[in-house]
Write an enzyme that holds these catalytic residues in place. Sequence first.
Site, PDB file in Angstrom:
ATOM      1  N   SER A   1      24.771  42.848  61.032  1.00 21.09           N
ATOM      2  CA  SER A   1      24.959  44.127  61.671  1.00 21.09           C
ATOM      3  C   SER A   1      26.157  44.921  61.154  1.00 21.09           C
ATOM      4  O   SER A   1      26.191  46.140  61.306  1.00 21.09           O
ATOM      5  CB  SER A   1      25.105  43.929  63.175  1.00 21.09           C
ATOM      6  OG  SER A   1      26.242  43.143  63.466  1.00 21.09           O
TER       7      SER A   1
ATOM      8  N   SER B   1      26.557  38.354  60.740  1.00 16.22           N
ATOM      9  CA  SER B   1      26.767  39.800  60.585  1.00 16.22           C
ATOM     10  C   SER B   1      27.916  40.224  59.697  1.00 16.22           C
ATOM     11  O   SER B   1      28.038  41.402  59.368  1.00 16.22           O
ATOM     12  CB  SER B   1      26.947  40.458  61.949  1.00 16.22           C
ATOM     13  OG  SER B   1      25.684  40.704  62.482  1.00 16.22           O
TER      14      SER B   1
ATOM     15  N   LYS C   1      34.729  47.969  62.285  1.00 12.69           N
ATOM     16  CA  LYS C   1      33.384  48.021  62.872  1.00 12.69           C
ATOM     17  C   LYS C   1      33.480  48.642  64.264  1.00 12.69           C
ATOM     18  O   LYS C   1      34.402  48.307  65.037  1.00 12.69           O
ATOM     19  CB  LYS C   1      32.832  46.595  62.953  1.00 12.69           C
ATOM     20  CG  LYS C   1      31.377  46.488  63.409  1.00 12.69           C
ATOM     21  CD  LYS C   1      30.915  45.030  63.369  1.00 12.69           C
ATOM     22  CE  LYS C   1      29.450  44.867  63.716  1.00 12.69           C
ATOM     23  NZ  LYS C   1      29.029  43.447  63.678  1.00 12.69           N
TER      24      LYS C   1
HETATM   25  N1  GLN Z   1      21.457  39.382  62.353  1.00 12.10           N
HETATM   26  C1  GLN Z   1      21.777  38.519  63.449  1.00 12.10           C
HETATM   27  C2  GLN Z   1      21.172  39.039  64.719  1.00 12.10           C
HETATM   28  O1  GLN Z   1      20.453  39.954  64.668  1.00 12.10           O
HETATM   29  C3  GLN Z   1      23.248  38.335  63.543  1.00 12.10           C
HETATM   30  C4  GLN Z   1      23.952  39.381  64.295  1.00 12.10           C
HETATM   31  C5  GLN Z   1      25.414  39.211  64.321  1.00 12.10           C
HETATM   32  O2  GLN Z   1      25.959  38.305  63.687  1.00 12.10           O
HETATM   33  N2  GLN Z   1      26.070  40.048  65.102  1.00 12.10           N
HETATM   34  O3  GLN Z   1      21.396  38.544  65.768  1.00 12.10           O
END
Ligand code: GLN
Length: 485
Positions: free
Chosen positions: A150, A174, A75
């Site tokens: 994400s 994420s 990532k």
């Molecule tokens: N989807 C969640 C957010 O928008 C989690 C993001 C993440 O785990 N980095 O914060």
Amino acid sequence: MKTISEIQQGYKDKEFSCTEIVEESFATIDVHDDTLHAFLSLHQDTALEHAKNVDEKISKGHPLHPMEGIPGAIKDNILIQGTITTAGSKILENYKASYSATVMKKLAEHGAIIIGKTNLDEFAMGSSTENSAYGPSKNPWDTARVPGGSSGGSAVAVASGEAVFALGTDTGGSIRQPAGLCGVVGLKPTYGQVSRYGAIAMASSLDQIGSFARTVQDATIVYDAIRGSDTYDSTTAHAGPVIEPTKLSHDVKGLRIGIPKEFFIDGLDPRVEKAIREASQTLKSAGATIVEVSLPHAPYALAVYYIIMPAEVCANISRYDGIRYGYRDTSAKDLWNTYLSSRETGLGAEVRRRIMLGTYVLSSGYADQYYNQAQLVRSMIRKDYSQAFQDVDCMIAPTSPTPAFKFGEKTDDPLSMYLADIFTVSANIAGIPAVSLPCGFAQEDGQQLPIGMQIFGKHFDEQTILSVGYAYQTLTDWHTRHPDI
Ligand code: GLN
């Protein structure tokens, strides 16, 4: 698509070379990544160079580490020295990392081959990759749909066969949510199990690096390679110098598996509920005892997350000021306007929204009402889990309320996007480990869409959740299905 152990066996039997395996990854990327857009950058030269060295080792009969010669994707918020790391943001478009993350040093020591950096929502904020400054990634099961986020790029790379494994970060889901929506395995380890040094911080008390793979067994091999204490991250738990590999067992007899009743709420897609209930039956018929448990404060988890997370985000993102890192608006007339305009142009709408939310919940007069209150409820959520874990060894729950949604479906309404995280955030709030794995499919628009199941465990008890996942994968074949791309 081969697993890590199948590749290792093939190397041993000289069935194929490491160069061939790495070339196969790049060939798949060549054919599919214009559409899927899993990658932001490719490290083709270094990967092929590395593969040559592994082949030399193989030809000399030297034994290989389980990760050696395995192509993986990282990532793009995890630093690799000397290479561009954008975090999906325009503000870091040209940022070259001056050091490598601890997990990257560990992967290098174990001989894993890095083929490239994957797409993500800007600074890991989002659930669909639609917040990436470089355009979204697409779900290989249906390219009209999001891969989740994400770490969407990492999930797509593994699901499509571009990479054998990937690393992601999980602050509120994420890793698990995109793994669920793309039909692969995603592990968020216990907070403190894997060093965060060199991962671009989003919300430091929630962030955790973890692995993506096609099987639980593979995700475990990657996890074993990256975990351990680190003097550069004081929140890592003390572990001895030698990491014993996690011992997977497919015997679930006598295990008590909890089903938290608060996760079966209105708005949960009936197809998802059915898949989870059936999975619990599968585990029951293998000898586990299924018990309903209660996490009374679970309904507050999302609210707590969307207060604590932005509070930490606004502190962490303050370093991107147009002076110290990345993009700077050189046309600004003075220092103040350099800050203002660099941040306004360099940061996307969702990141700016969270900076404002975070500043608000921390501001004097409101901190007691919001931030401090959320911290109190956070400790109640943690307590709920420790109480429930006195009765059960692990718990199962849906990863997401629905299968993958369509592009644009939730972009105009941030709240509906935040709801995609409803089942994942509590593991980060409590700091416990959780793994998502495929447990069924829903048919929509003539396409098969994967459904994910989470297994939650006690702090530092990855062994149990990974074993239950492993057991489930020996009883089912969901993980062996691949998108028809
Ligand atoms: N989807 C969640 C957010 O928008 C989690 C993001 C993440 O785990 N980095 O914060």
